[in-house]
Design an enzyme around this catalytic site. Structure first.
Site, PDB file in Angstrom:
ATOM      1  N   GLU A  85      44.792  27.016  27.692  1.00  0.00           N
ATOM      2  CA  GLU A  85      45.869  26.179  28.238  1.00  0.00           C
ATOM      3  C   GLU A  85      46.210  26.554  29.678  1.00  0.00           C
ATOM      4  OE1 GLU A  85      45.920  27.591  25.264  1.00  0.00           O
ATOM      5  OE2 GLU A  85      46.317  26.036  23.761  1.00  0.00           O
TER       6      GLU A  85
ATOM      7  N   PHE B  43      56.231  28.079  11.578  1.00  0.00           N
ATOM      8  CA  PHE B  43      54.909  28.404  12.095  1.00  0.00           C
ATOM      9  C   PHE B  43      54.720  27.785  13.481  1.00  0.00           C
ATOM     10  CE2 PHE B  43      50.296  27.416  12.455  1.00  0.00           C
ATOM     11  CZ  PHE B  43      49.863  28.725  12.581  1.00  0.00           C
ATOM     12  N   GLN B  44      54.348  28.609  14.431  1.00  0.00           N
ATOM     13  CA  GLN B  44      54.131  28.201  15.817  1.00  0.00           C
ATOM     14  C   GLN B  44      55.352  27.573  16.476  1.00  0.00           C
ATOM     15  OE1 GLN B  44      50.324  26.084  15.989  1.00  0.00           O
ATOM     16  NE2 GLN B  44      49.299  28.068  16.207  1.00  0.00           N
TER      17      GLN B  44
ATOM     18  N   LYS C 192      57.491  17.201  16.464  1.00  0.00           N
ATOM     19  CA  LYS C 192      56.457  16.435  15.773  1.00  0.00           C
ATOM     20  C   LYS C 192      57.018  15.154  15.142  1.00  0.00           C
ATOM     21  CE  LYS C 192      52.310  17.209  13.077  1.00  0.00           C
ATOM     22  NZ  LYS C 192      51.525  18.198  12.327  1.00  0.00           N
TER      23      LYS C 192
ATOM     24  N   MET D  76      41.330  43.709  46.757  1.00  0.00           N
ATOM     25  CA  MET D  76      42.587  43.774  47.497  1.00  0.00           C
ATOM     26  C   MET D  76      43.423  44.974  47.056  1.00  0.00           C
ATOM     27  SD  MET D  76      44.278  42.608  49.894  1.00  0.00           S
ATOM     28  CE  MET D  76      44.105  40.922  50.435  1.00  0.00           C
TER      29      MET D  76
HETATM   30  C1  LIG Z   1      47.044  37.624  37.277  1.00  0.00           C
HETATM   31  C2  LIG Z   1      47.084  38.675  38.325  1.00  0.00           C
HETATM   32  N1  LIG Z   1      47.004  39.973  37.986  1.00  0.00           N
HETATM   33  C3  LIG Z   1      47.011  40.931  38.934  1.00  0.00           C
HETATM   34  C4  LIG Z   1      47.108  40.606  40.260  1.00  0.00           C
HETATM   35  C5  LIG Z   1      47.138  41.685  41.328  1.00  0.00           C
HETATM   36  N2  LIG Z   1      45.990  41.559  42.233  1.00  0.00           N
HETATM   37  C6  LIG Z   1      46.062  40.946  43.435  1.00  0.00           C
HETATM   38  S1  LIG Z   1      44.608  40.897  44.229  1.00  0.00           S
HETATM   39  C7  LIG Z   1      43.831  41.739  43.006  1.00  0.00           C
HETATM   40  C8  LIG Z   1      42.387  42.079  43.088  1.00  0.00           C
HETATM   41  C9  LIG Z   1      41.530  40.894  43.012  1.00  0.00           C
HETATM   42  O1  LIG Z   1      40.214  41.331  42.863  1.00  0.00           O
HETATM   43  P1  LIG Z   1      39.017  40.296  42.907  1.00  0.00           P
HETATM   44  O2  LIG Z   1      39.330  39.126  42.057  1.00  0.00           O
HETATM   45  O3  LIG Z   1      37.768  41.003  42.596  1.00  0.00           O
HETATM   46  O4  LIG Z   1      39.047  39.785  44.406  1.00  0.00           O
HETATM   47  P2  LIG Z   1      38.816  40.612  45.758  1.00  0.00           P
HETATM   48  O5  LIG Z   1      40.144  41.140  46.209  1.00  0.00           O
HETATM   49  O6  LIG Z   1      37.864  41.720  45.475  1.00  0.00           O
HETATM   50  O7  LIG Z   1      38.276  39.610  46.700  1.00  0.00           O
HETATM   51  C10 LIG Z   1      44.727  42.048  41.981  1.00  0.00           C
HETATM   52  C11 LIG Z   1      44.387  42.809  40.772  1.00  0.00           C
HETATM   53  C12 LIG Z   1      47.210  39.229  40.553  1.00  0.00           C
HETATM   54  N3  LIG Z   1      47.357  38.788  41.807  1.00  0.00           N
HETATM   55  N4  LIG Z   1      47.166  38.297  39.588  1.00  0.00           N
END
Ligand SMILES: Cc1ncc(C[n+]2csc(CCOP(=O)(O)OP(=O)(O)O)c2C)c(N)n1
Lengths: 577, 177
Positions: free
Chosen positions: A67, A129-130, A179, A492
């Site tokens: 979803e 349920f749900q 529903k 990042m």
């Molecule tokens: C759902 C979610 N969880 C955690 C984060 C924290 N976060 C921001 S950037 C990042 C790393 C992303 O790594 P990747 O997808 O490999 O991309 P890259 O930075 O290597 O280009 C994380 C964990 C986020 N933005 N979103």
């Protein structure tokens, strides 16, 4: 996919027809011009799915694999087309899986209507349920939500939902339908919503404030425009261009505003914010007038507010009164739809060039080019950079692609280096920074603009958050191009660990599967590039393909994104290394 | 900026979920609601929330902006204490024996301008309306004698200046029918 098909039969019924609530839901969607929705069935929404089956010639339902994917696909669709995206889910876990997409759409002002099934009215509050309180859960992340417990409420509430989602500052709306309301029969008549008494979506422009803005703009020596997504949502791109051209004011964009004005426009001076361009960030603290248009001074844009543009007068063009003085005080606030207000502003502006001031931007650009851009796009080292991949995509697509990015280094690099000629071409999760956004959003974007090239740029981390949506691409042969920039890290976060946590790489090293095999498992053509000599030809092959295509590029594992404003620092403290 | 007391008045459509939306705005900003009252207003079918907070003017402006943005909210205002006429009410339940045995209690009743709502064999109930400090003072005075139950309402207030909700609604009306 074609654009709005007004369904005469369903819309303009002057007289009522006796139908079930479920059929009414489908007819409401048709009446709103919806011909595509994304969703996932389950017990509490089955009567509606049964009607979707009967109406499948008029209304296409795309079964996403989760979803969350349905919401991001609806967002991608909305962002590229300007229309309301629609997602549907069952009660309980189906509904809770929508929450991330709702939050994303809320903070990025994306028009979306989500319809959830709910347990039957008699069971509400019994922990059936749900059963889950999705109204309570979604309240902070929706522009509006409502629980329908009687079929007779359906037409009015859905009409209101679409109206609220798309009007004023757009946003997500959730309608939860029990529903019994789907099963009951009632006399259906659809009337489009033209307004809600307590809701004033678009403030009327005040001429006095526009005159005051023009006065400041005409007398400023070093004016700087920063525009945001409000320009795109208000369809004010042409007006903004005219303003910039006439007044000769350098203009920078927030990540959400990117592509509203072509990258090549001589007065487009680039991106502001944490990984934005050097010039607009530094010069924010040197301008004498800051003209914010349809942007909300997010902290990723402003850095420390205590040192943000303190020397400048501020004009804020904005549709949402709650944004005025929220983060940055405005000397002049111009409320209203950006197209209307800029149109009124235009004749009041005097022609100007601001050549010396503009040269400041050029000088800063040169500094950034020498320190960062050159090595990002034309690297001399062996390893591939994310920047050169983006540049090859620019070249192969003639700057015409819709670029959908996920969240992380690749996102910042893509937004920095992608070139655009057309508005609504940069689709990213700006405000929420939702990893997993790009793959489903790209599916939605492609379905909302079948005539356009859609390229998703994703990190190896975020890709695996919604990778199951490859199933949709396979099943419906959605010809999106997927580029995973694989650095085998959560790049990042790793960058921050390197810079601020003494290289303690806690849980940021990714041990990745064979992405090419996974794509091939979904019967998607897939390639991997690890060497520079193969990059150009493979990207050209990808863009030339009229089928879905997966490309993994092995990039340098420990590259960093610069410039960077460390969080909490001032925009003028932007670091080049 | 200094923290001050503010009364936020919200005129809204009657809606089940709205209280949740409004309280969420405070929750998200970690601002405590010190008083809350929901009632009908001077206009048919329009509800009025009266919310009391102790915060800075910058935050109260931010909150009022966010409240006003909610679809069912017609208009929200904030006022400082000088700009409103406001009251709270309280009920004190006290052992009936004290009413006859303790002269001091009768003095408190007289001086505090409170009313005896009911007298039963076991207990009697005092009602007092007024400023928070007046109610607190009465509470302090009665405490030594033993208070069986005490409750104080949220603030209710009317502004000194005019609230042009009716005019606003009239302006809205023609567009939507
Ligand atoms: C759902 C979610 N969880 C955690 C984060 C924290 N976060 C921001 S950037 C990042 C790393 C992303 O790594 P990747 O997808 O490999 O991309 P890259 O930075 O290597 O280009 C994380 C964990 C986020 N933005 N979103």
């Amino acid at each position: 996919m074609e654009t709005i098909k007004e369904k005469k039969a369903a819309t303009n019924t002057k007289s009522t027809i006796n139908i079930s609530g479920a059929e009414a839901i489908v007819r409401c969607l048709l009446a709103e011009g919806v011909d595509l929705l994304f969703g996932y069935p389950g017990g509490a929404i089955m009567p509606v799915y049964d009607e979707l089956y009967k109406f499948q010639d008029e209304l296409t339902h795309i079964l996403t694999r989760h979803e969350q994917g349905a919401t991001h696909a609806a967002q991608g669709y909305a962002r590229v087309s300007g229309r309301v995206g629609v997602a549907m889910a069952t009660s309980g876990p189906g509904a809770t899986n929508l929450v991330t997409g709702l939050a994303d759409a809320q903070i990025d002002s994306t028009p979306m209507v989500c319809i959830t099934g709910q347990v039957t009215r008699e069971l509400l509050g019994s922990d059936a349920f749900q059963e889950t309180d999705i109204i309570g859960i979604s309240t902070p992340v929706t522009k509006w939500n409502y629980q329908v417990t009687r079929a007779s409420e359906i037409p009015e509430i859905l009409a209101k939902a679409f109206y609220i989602a798309r009007s004023g500052r757009p946003g997500p709306v959730l309608v939860d339908i029990t529903k019994n309301a789907q099963i009951e029969a009632f006399d259906f008549l659809y009337k489009k919503c033209k307004g809600v008494r307590s809701y004033n979506p678009t403030p009327k422009p005040n001429l006095g404030s526009i005159e005051a803005a023009a006065e400041l703009m005409n007398t400023a020596k070093k004016p700087l425009i920063v525009w945001g997504q409000g320009v795109i949502l208000g369809q004010a791109e042409e007006k903004l261009k005219a303003v910039i051209d006439k007044a000769g004011i350098p203009a920078a964009w927030t990540i959400m505003g990117e592509s509203a004005i072509p990258t090549s426009h001589p007065l487009n001076v680039g991106m502001v914010g944490m990984h934005g361009n050097y010039g607009p960030n530094v010069l924010t603290n040197e301008c004498d007038l800051l003209i914010a248009i349809g942007m909300r001074f997010d902290d990723r844009v402003t850095g420390s507010l205590n040192t943000y543009a303190k020397q400048a007068k501020v004009i804020h063009f904005e549709i949402d009164p709650a944004e005025i003085n929220k983060n940055v005080n405005a000397d002049v606030a111009v409320l209203g739809n950006s197209k209307e207000t800029l149109e009124l502003l235009l004749p009041l502006l005097t022609e100007n060039k601001h050549e010396d001031w503009h040269n400041e931007f050029k000088k800063h650009h040169q500094i950034e080019f020498d320190a960062v851009i050159k090595n990002d796009i034309h690297p001399t080292k062996e390893g591939l950079t994310m920047g050169e991949v983006i540049e090859e995509i620019n070249i192969a697509s003639g700057n015409k692609a819709v670029i959908v990015t996920d969240v992380g280094q690749h996102q910042m690099i893509a937004c920095r280096y992608a070139k655009f000629e057309q508005s609504k071409s940069n689709i990213t999760s700006g405000g929420l920074g939702t990893m997993g956004f790009a793959l489903p959003a790209a599916i939605g974007a492609k379905m909302g603009a079948m005539d356009r090239e859609v390229v998703a740029i994703i990190g190896d981390g975020g890709y695996q958050m919604t990778i199951q949506e490859l199933g949709v691409i396979f099943q419906h042969e959605v010809p999106v191009k997927i580029v995973v920039l694989n650095n085998d890290h959560l790049g990042m976060v790793r960058q921050w660990q390197e810079l601020f946590f003494e290289r303690r790489y806690a849980s940021t090293v990714m041990v990745n599967p064979d992405f090419v095999k996974i794509a091939e498992g979904y019967h998607i053509e897939a390639k991997r590039v690890s060497e520079r000599k193969d990059l150009k030809a493979t990207i050209q092959e990808m863009i030339a393909s009229d089928k879905p295509y997966f490309l993994e590029v092995k990039v340098e594992k420990e590259d960093n994104v610069f410039p960077m404003i460390p969080s909490g620092a001032s925009v003028s403290e932007v670091r080049l290394k | 900026m200094e923290k001050e007391w503010f009364t936020i008045s919200v005129y809204s459509e009657n809606n089940v979920g709205l209280l949740n939306r409004i309280s969420g705005i405070f929750l998200k900003r970690h601002i405590n609601i010190e008083g809350l009252n929901v009632s009908k207003s001077e206009i048919d079918n329009v509800s009025k929330f009266t919310i009391v907070v102790n915060t800075t003017e910058k935050w109260v402006k931010n909150i009022v902006g966010q409240i006003e943005k909610q679809i069912e909210v017609i208009k929200a205002f904030y006022h400082t204490d000088d700009e409103t006429i406001y009251q709270e009410s309280a009920l004190f339940k006290i052992d009936s024996a004290l009413l006859f045995d303790e002269r001091q209690i009768q003095n408190i009743i007289k001086e505090s301008n409170s009313q005896i709502v009911t007298v039963a064999r076991e207990f009697f109930v005092l009602a007092k309306s007024g400023r928070r400090n007046e109610i607190d003072e009465m509470h302090e005075q009665l405490k030594p004698f033993g208070i069986m139950q005490f409750v104080r309402s949220g603030r209710i207030s009317v502004s000194k200046d005019e609230m042009q909700i009716s005019n606003m609604l009239k302006e809205f009306q023609p567009n939507y029918n």
